[in-house]
Motif scaffolding. Structure first.
Motif, PDB file in Angstrom:
ATOM      1  N   ARG A  78      51.459  39.305  80.695  1.00 41.65           N
ATOM      2  CA  ARG A  78      50.769  40.390  81.410  1.00 41.65           C
ATOM      3  C   ARG A  78      49.327  39.935  81.598  1.00 41.65           C
ATOM      4  NH1 ARG A  78      52.346  45.568  77.676  1.00 41.65           N
ATOM      5  NH2 ARG A  78      54.605  45.257  77.659  1.00 41.65           N
ATOM      6  N   PRO A  79      48.600  40.604  82.482  1.00 41.16           N
ATOM      7  CA  PRO A  79      47.206  40.171  82.693  1.00 41.16           C
ATOM      8  C   PRO A  79      46.376  40.224  81.406  1.00 41.16           C
ATOM      9  CG  PRO A  79      47.877  41.780  84.359  1.00 41.16           C
ATOM     10  CD  PRO A  79      48.988  41.711  83.364  1.00 41.16           C
ATOM     11  N   ASN A  80      46.742  41.118  80.462  1.00 45.90           N
ATOM     12  CA  ASN A  80      45.957  41.269  79.229  1.00 45.90           C
ATOM     13  C   ASN A  80      46.577  40.543  78.031  1.00 45.90           C
ATOM     14  OD1 ASN A  80      48.114  43.061  79.266  1.00 45.90           O
ATOM     15  ND2 ASN A  80      47.076  44.583  78.012  1.00 45.90           N
ATOM     16  N   THR A  81      47.542  39.645  78.269  1.00 45.84           N
ATOM     17  CA  THR A  81      48.133  38.901  77.144  1.00 45.84           C
ATOM     18  C   THR A  81      47.087  37.955  76.558  1.00 45.84           C
ATOM     19  OG1 THR A  81      50.285  39.003  78.227  1.00 45.84           O
ATOM     20  CG2 THR A  81      50.055  37.435  76.414  1.00 45.84           C
ATOM     21  N   ARG A  82      46.854  38.105  75.246  1.00 43.68           N
ATOM     22  CA  ARG A  82      45.797  37.305  74.591  1.00 43.68           C
ATOM     23  C   ARG A  82      46.371  36.409  73.505  1.00 43.68           C
ATOM     24  NH1 ARG A  82      40.931  36.182  73.996  1.00 43.68           N
ATOM     25  NH2 ARG A  82      40.258  37.596  72.360  1.00 43.68           N
ATOM     26  N   GLY A  83      47.574  36.749  73.006  1.00 41.71           N
ATOM     27  CA  GLY A  83      48.121  35.976  71.893  1.00 41.71           C
ATOM     28  C   GLY A  83      49.607  35.694  72.010  1.00 41.71           C
ATOM     29  N   PHE A  84      50.006  34.487  71.555  1.00 39.65           N
ATOM     30  CA  PHE A  84      51.418  34.125  71.367  1.00 39.65           C
ATOM     31  C   PHE A  84      51.602  33.908  69.871  1.00 39.65           C
ATOM     32  CE2 PHE A  84      52.196  31.781  75.714  1.00 39.65           C
ATOM     33  CZ  PHE A  84      52.450  32.998  76.330  1.00 39.65           C
ATOM     34  N   PHE A  85      52.691  34.402  69.324  1.00 37.94           N
ATOM     35  CA  PHE A  85      52.953  34.179  67.905  1.00 37.94           C
ATOM     36  C   PHE A  85      54.427  33.833  67.713  1.00 37.94           C
ATOM     37  CE2 PHE A  85      54.323  35.783  63.702  1.00 37.94           C
ATOM     38  CZ  PHE A  85      53.507  35.009  62.899  1.00 37.94           C
ATOM     39  N   PHE A  86      54.687  32.783  66.931  1.00 38.08           N
ATOM     40  CA  PHE A  86      56.082  32.477  66.594  1.00 38.08           C
ATOM     41  C   PHE A  86      56.186  31.641  65.332  1.00 38.08           C
ATOM     42  CE2 PHE A  86      55.972  28.071  68.082  1.00 38.08           C
ATOM     43  CZ  PHE A  86      55.010  28.087  69.093  1.00 38.08           C
ATOM     44  N   GLU A  87      57.397  31.708  64.803  1.00 39.91           N
ATOM     45  CA  GLU A  87      57.771  30.944  63.629  1.00 39.91           C
ATOM     46  C   GLU A  87      58.765  29.906  64.118  1.00 39.91           C
ATOM     47  OE1 GLU A  87      58.615  34.229  60.759  1.00 39.91           O
ATOM     48  OE2 GLU A  87      60.196  32.847  60.201  1.00 39.91           O
ATOM     49  N   THR A  88      58.628  28.666  63.724  1.00 42.49           N
ATOM     50  CA  THR A  88      59.643  27.674  64.094  1.00 42.49           C
ATOM     51  C   THR A  88      59.729  26.596  63.022  1.00 42.49           C
ATOM     52  OG1 THR A  88      60.466  26.187  65.816  1.00 42.49           O
ATOM     53  CG2 THR A  88      58.078  26.282  65.608  1.00 42.49           C
ATOM     54  N   PRO A  89      60.905  26.360  62.447  1.00 42.84           N
ATOM     55  CA  PRO A  89      62.153  27.107  62.592  1.00 42.84           C
ATOM     56  C   PRO A  89      62.000  28.510  62.006  1.00 42.84           C
ATOM     57  CG  PRO A  89      62.528  24.956  61.536  1.00 42.84           C
ATOM     58  CD  PRO A  89      61.065  25.189  61.559  1.00 42.84           C
TER      59      PRO A  89
ATOM     60  N   GLU B 218      47.249  27.611  79.751  1.00 43.80           N
ATOM     61  CA  GLU B 218      47.112  27.865  81.184  1.00 43.80           C
ATOM     62  C   GLU B 218      46.573  29.277  81.462  1.00 43.80           C
ATOM     63  OE1 GLU B 218      50.562  28.097  84.411  1.00 43.80           O
ATOM     64  OE2 GLU B 218      50.886  26.509  82.934  1.00 43.80           O
ATOM     65  N   HIS B 219      46.929  30.215  80.556  1.00 39.57           N
ATOM     66  CA  HIS B 219      46.548  31.615  80.792  1.00 39.57           C
ATOM     67  C   HIS B 219      45.489  32.115  79.798  1.00 39.57           C
ATOM     68  CE1 HIS B 219      49.734  32.369  83.800  1.00 39.57           C
ATOM     69  NE2 HIS B 219      50.383  31.437  83.111  1.00 39.57           N
ATOM     70  N   GLY B 220      44.804  31.201  79.122  1.00 39.02           N
ATOM     71  CA  GLY B 220      43.754  31.601  78.184  1.00 39.02           C
ATOM     72  C   GLY B 220      44.273  32.370  76.979  1.00 39.02           C
ATOM     73  N   ILE B 221      45.512  32.052  76.578  1.00 39.54           N
ATOM     74  CA  ILE B 221      46.149  32.756  75.454  1.00 39.54           C
ATOM     75  C   ILE B 221      46.073  31.890  74.200  1.00 39.54           C
ATOM     76  CG2 ILE B 221      48.416  33.538  74.601  1.00 39.54           C
ATOM     77  CD1 ILE B 221      49.040  34.139  77.625  1.00 39.54           C
TER      78      ILE B 221
END
Ligand SMILES: *Cc1c(COP(=O)(O)O)cnc(C)c1O
Length: 405
Positions: free
Chosen positions: A154-165, A184-187
């Motif tokens: 979304r235009p206001n997406t600021r963070g990605f979070f994940f666990e791997t594995p 690419e999106h400043g996240i």
């Protein structure tokens, strides 16, 4: 062993991980102790009022208060920082304190976060329940497919979070692909790297911005202390993390830091041994009647073996498997084990088995479990430092016991 071509440098950043984890970050006191000292102190005495003033103005680099920093905690942070190849490391009291700090330090009301839904229950609470309470909206996705990350933007997406594995299904997220999309999106991309350990996966090298650990797991590795860590850039520290940690106080106890600091010395040996044993145990389980599925990151039949090959240097010590006969068989199997303990920790020197549907993933409910592929017969196994033959024999007998009577 030093080779003839490269003279040994005094710069710890040039050392191999094993050497960094023994000598990195050492700050010796005036006594010249061999083993790192435990500075169990809340505060520090200043030589003069002028020195106190200079410390608080950050003009004198010494210590002030153990909520901000402490020599033993700093040694732990520096050792882990060297291993991870990060610009900075900040310790936290628990893995959850590290996860919470890494997200809430930069997110604010009106922001949006996207997270892979296959994750540790408490991490899910932070994203799904806590963030929205403070006006941070969120989207949980199946993180295995890069298109889902793209679609959730979304235009206001600021963070990605994940666990791997991820816990417990060992789903894998492509760190480079998700981090590149984020960039690419400043996240800001935050990776929970607990399962892989810093020995077998370096998210920063694949473009992630922040790495978090529960040091409670492999870093302590002997089931004693809770701890956590956040690794990031100088910029992330100054812009976001520094003040958050300093003022909200999720600080690691110097005692726990000392235990973890000494544990880092043996981390490579432990992870290597546990991985070797896990590979054998996983293959053994795959050949047993009564076991319908084995998921292990070191096996060629892992559904995402191609991504694992790209970003992990080892299969780890976590195994997920499914026993035929659902919950009843899973319970019988656990109760028949003689060496492997029923508990919910992982990364320990003791092998540990958990039934996620009735313990760690009970609260998320049957629908969320089905969505994550957590069946009633699924068991999660953390391989310890015991003899591999003993563990294989313990499991074989327990699988048999689950099928009879
Ligand atoms: C255990 C764990 C945590 C939380 O760590 P604590 O030290 O128990 O607070 C976070 N993420 C993952 C993947 C974990 O396994």
């Amino acid at each position: 062993m030093a080779n003839d071509k490269t003279p040994v440098s005094a710069d710890p950043a040039s050392w191999s991980p094993e050497t960094q984890l023994v000598h990195g970050g050492v700050m010796r006191s005036q006594f010249g102790e061999t083993s790192e000292a435990l500075f169990l102190t809340q505060g520090f005495v200043y030589n003069s009022a002028e020195q106190a003033e200079a410390r608080f103005k950050n003009e004198d680099p010494g210590f002030q208060y153990s909520r901000f920093s402490n020599p033993t905690v700093s040694m732990f942070e520096e050792r882990l920082r060297l291993l991870e190849g990060a610009e900075v490391c900040r310790a936290a009291a628990t893995g959850m304190a590290a996860v919470t700090a890494s997200l809430l330090c930069f997110l604010k009301a009106g922001d949006h976060i996207v997270a892979a839904r296959a994750m540790f229950g408490s991490c899910r609470y932070i994203v799904e329940t806590l963030c929205p309470r403070f006006g941070i909206s969120m989207t949980l996705i199946d993180g295995r497919d890069i298109e889902n990350w793209q679609a959730a933007l979304r235009p206001n997406t600021r963070g990605f979070f994940f666990e791997t594995p991820a816990n417990p299904t060992l789903d894998v997220v492509d760190i480079a692909a998700v981090s590149a999309l984020g960039r690419e999106h400043g996240i800001i991309t935050v990776v929970d790297n607990v399962f892989a350990t810093p020995m077998q996966q370096r998210p920063l090298a694949y473009g992630a911005d922040v790495v978090v650990y529960s040091a409670t797991k492999h870093i302590d590795g002997q089931g004693r202390c809770l701890g956590g860590a956040v690794l990031c850039s100088e910029k992330f520290l100054t812009d976001h993390l520094q003040d958050f940690i300093r003022q909200t106080g999720p600080s690691l106890s110097p005692f726990n830091a000392w235990v973890m600091l000494k544990s880092l010395e043996t981390l490579p040996i432990r992870v290597r041994a546990q991985t070797e044993t896990a590979a054998r145990v996983a293959d053994g389980l795959a050949g047993m009647t009564g076991i319908s599925r084995v998921i292990y990151c070191g096996r060629a039949d892992h559904p995402q073996a191609d991504i694992i090959k790209k970003q992990m240097t080892g299969g780890g010590q976590m195994i997920a498997f499914e026993v035929e006969g659902g919950k009843e068989a899973a319970f019988k199997l656990q109760n028949a084990l003689k060496i492997i303990k029923i508990s919910n920790n992982l990364g320990d020197s003791k092998s540990i088995i958990t039934h996620p549907p009735t313990t760690t993933h009970y609260r998320i409910g049957p629908e969320a479990r089905a969505e994550l592929g957590i069946t009633d017969g699924m068991l999660r196994l953390s391989i310890g430092l015991e003899n591999a033959d003993d563990l294989a024999a313990d499991l074989e007998a327990a699988v048999k016991a689950a099928r009879t009577s």
